[in-house]
Design an enzyme around this catalytic site. Structure first.
Site, PDB file in Angstrom:
ATOM      1  N   HIS A  38      -9.698  26.407 -43.842  1.00 16.78           N
ATOM      2  CA  HIS A  38     -10.759  25.492 -43.439  1.00 16.78           C
ATOM      3  C   HIS A  38     -10.212  24.411 -42.510  1.00 16.78           C
ATOM      4  O   HIS A  38     -10.854  24.058 -41.513  1.00 16.78           O
ATOM      5  CB  HIS A  38     -11.413  24.851 -44.668  1.00 16.78           C
ATOM      6  CG  HIS A  38     -12.538  25.642 -45.226  1.00 16.78           C
ATOM      7  ND1 HIS A  38     -12.363  26.808 -45.923  1.00 16.78           N
ATOM      8  CD2 HIS A  38     -13.878  25.433 -45.181  1.00 16.78           C
ATOM      9  CE1 HIS A  38     -13.536  27.275 -46.288  1.00 16.78           C
ATOM     10  NE2 HIS A  38     -14.471  26.460 -45.856  1.00 16.78           N
ATOM     11  N   LYS A 103     -16.440  29.121 -57.403  1.00 16.45           N
ATOM     12  CA  LYS A 103     -16.683  28.785 -58.810  1.00 16.45           C
ATOM     13  C   LYS A 103     -16.747  27.282 -58.945  1.00 16.45           C
ATOM     14  O   LYS A 103     -16.123  26.543 -58.186  1.00 16.45           O
ATOM     15  CB  LYS A 103     -15.615  29.390 -59.729  1.00 16.45           C
ATOM     16  CG  LYS A 103     -14.247  28.769 -59.591  1.00 16.45           C
ATOM     17  CD  LYS A 103     -13.268  29.389 -60.585  1.00 16.45           C
ATOM     18  CE  LYS A 103     -11.910  28.708 -60.430  1.00 16.45           C
ATOM     19  NZ  LYS A 103     -10.909  29.279 -61.316  1.00 16.45           N
TER      20      LYS A 103
END
Length: 176
Positions: A38, A103
């Site tokens: 990222h 998650k």
């Protein structure tokens, strides 16, 4: 709660129909990206460089697979904690990202971006990476190979089981 069998190509048009707690069996192309990837993607966005995959309409899976054993398409490939990508996610959603898979709960800023962009956050089962690998038919490193398990990979999913964690209508399984 409903169950949907969807492809990644269908996902953008189904986002508004999905509700927190619904089950999605997903097939199609997803891209792995974690913290280090990222950071590099954002450096490319700032410098107007070529991105490793198209953001618009894509699905990012927050995962860093283990090395691939013989006879398998991929090693263990469970989700990583999504909150670590929260500083990046609103901008990617604003650029047209269809969904993220990971998650755990997300920040308020990510929830707002999901609603604003009519996207969805899907949850994979943590601790079941070996089982998740059975739903991955192909894995190809497409960027940042020097990052090892955190390199960007293009995965082909077949019947990957997920739960809608945060929907674009304000539903959130973590706040029920």
């Amino acid at each position: 709660m409903k169950e949907y069998n969807l492809t990644t190509e269908q996902l953008p048009e189904f986002c508004e129909k999905l509700h927190a707690g619904d089950r999605v069996i997903l097939s199609g192309t997803v891209y792995t990206s974690r913290d280090a990837a990222h950071k590099r993607i954002f450096e490319l966005l700032e410098s107007k460089g070529e991105l490793p995959y198209p953001i618009k309409g894509s699905v990012i899976y927050y995962a860093g697979p283990t090395p691939t054993p013989a006879g398998m398409a991929i090693g263990s490939c469970g989700p990583t904690t999504s909150k670590r990508m929260d500083p990046y996610t609103p901008r990617l959603l604003d650029l047209g990202l269809a969904a993220t898979i990971g998650k755990g709960d997300r920040s308020q800023e990510v929830e707002e971006a999901i609603r604003r962009n009519r996207s969805v956050y899907l949850c994979a089962i943590g601790g079941a990476g070996a089982l998740a690998a059975l739903s991955i038919s192909n894995c190809e490193v497409i960027a940042f190979e020097d990052l090892g398990c955190e390199s960007v990979k293009k995965l082909e999913l077949k019947d990957f089981p997920l739960i809608v964690g945060i929907d674009c209508n304000g539903g959130n399984i973590f706040k029920k």
